[in-house]
Motif scaffolding. Structure first.
Motif, mmCIF file in Angstrom:
data_model
loop_
_atom_site.group_PDB
_atom_site.id
_atom_site.type_symbol
_atom_site.label_atom_id
_atom_site.label_comp_id
_atom_site.label_asym_id
_atom_site.label_seq_id
_atom_site.Cartn_x
_atom_site.Cartn_y
_atom_site.Cartn_z
ATOM 1 N N THR A 89 42.190 41.552 35.798
ATOM 2 C CA THR A 89 41.279 40.760 34.960
ATOM 3 C C THR A 89 39.902 40.622 35.600
ATOM 4 O O THR A 89 38.957 40.197 34.936
ATOM 5 N N SER A 90 39.792 41.014 36.872
ATOM 6 C CA SER A 90 38.511 40.906 37.556
ATOM 7 C C SER A 90 37.732 42.219 37.526
ATOM 8 O O SER A 90 36.588 42.252 37.097
ATOM 9 N N CYS A 91 38.365 43.303 37.989
ATOM 10 C CA CYS A 91 37.642 44.577 38.112
ATOM 11 C C CYS A 91 37.991 45.591 37.033
ATOM 12 O O CYS A 91 37.304 46.596 36.894
ATOM 13 N N GLY A 92 39.071 45.356 36.299
ATOM 14 C CA GLY A 92 39.453 46.268 35.222
ATOM 15 C C GLY A 92 40.277 47.463 35.662
ATOM 16 O O GLY A 92 40.658 48.288 34.832
ATOM 17 N N GLN A 93 40.568 47.563 36.951
ATOM 18 C CA GLN A 93 41.385 48.674 37.460
ATOM 19 C C GLN A 93 42.869 48.352 37.257
ATOM 20 O O GLN A 93 43.253 47.198 37.093
ATOM 21 N N ALA A 94 43.677 49.393 37.296
ATOM 22 C CA ALA A 94 45.123 49.210 37.154
ATOM 23 C C ALA A 94 45.689 48.474 38.362
ATOM 24 O O ALA A 94 45.292 48.727 39.501
ATOM 25 N N ILE A 95 46.591 47.545 38.105
ATOM 26 C CA ILE A 95 47.309 46.844 39.176
ATOM 27 C C ILE A 95 48.502 47.728 39.542
ATOM 28 O O ILE A 95 49.265 48.125 38.657
ATOM 29 N N PRO A 107 47.387 38.343 37.735
ATOM 30 C CA PRO A 107 46.351 38.883 36.854
ATOM 31 C C PRO A 107 45.391 39.843 37.565
ATOM 32 O O PRO A 107 44.558 40.453 36.923
ATOM 33 N N MET A 108 45.528 39.950 38.911
ATOM 34 C CA MET A 108 44.549 40.736 39.659
ATOM 35 C C MET A 108 45.186 41.710 40.640
ATOM 36 O O MET A 108 46.294 41.476 41.115
ATOM 37 N N CYS A 109 44.447 42.760 40.937
ATOM 38 C CA CYS A 109 44.850 43.700 41.968
ATOM 39 C C CYS A 109 44.705 43.013 43.331
ATOM 40 O O CYS A 109 44.102 41.937 43.425
#
Length: 114
Positions: A89-95, A107-109
């Motif tokens: 939800t922060s950088c848009g990259q896949a977790i 919600p974040m990597c």
């Protein structure tokens, strides 16, 4: 890409375990409050160990964390529904899938969560 049915099941299990912990903590806090009710002794200086106030404080902290986890689980289920689950939800990259297996409600990597 993650298997949404498997993630939904994993999130459901997390929610059940967290709710059971909340129920247990609530009962313990109620018991601690009852034990202290009408007792005006000074448990701050009890040589037998931790105080009732300390125990309640610890239980309250875990209860707050558990309620927050339930909220995070509900939000993860919403992300599953809207197709954004597994995306930071922060950088848009896949977790990474490994992170989601360990903490499916995140919600974040790792990089953004640090």
């Amino acid at each position: 890409m993650t298997d949404s049915a498997a993630m939904r099941e994993l999130l459901g299990e997390e929610a059940r375990e967290t709710q059971a912990l909340i129920d247990s903590l609530t009962s313990n806090i109620d018991d601690l409050s009852s034990a202290r009710e009408g007792d005006n002794s000074d448990d701050e200086h009890d040589p037998e160990g931790s105080t009732l106030a300390f125990e309640r404080s610890q239980a309250d902290a875990v209860l707050i964390q558990s309620r927050d986890r339930l909220t995070q689980i509900a939000e993860a289920l919403e992300r599953l529904d809207d197709g954004t689950f597994g995306t930071c939800t922060s950088c848009g990259q896949a977790i990474p899938a490994v992170r989601l297996e360990v903490r499916p409600y995140t919600p974040m990597c790792v990089a953004c969560a640090s």
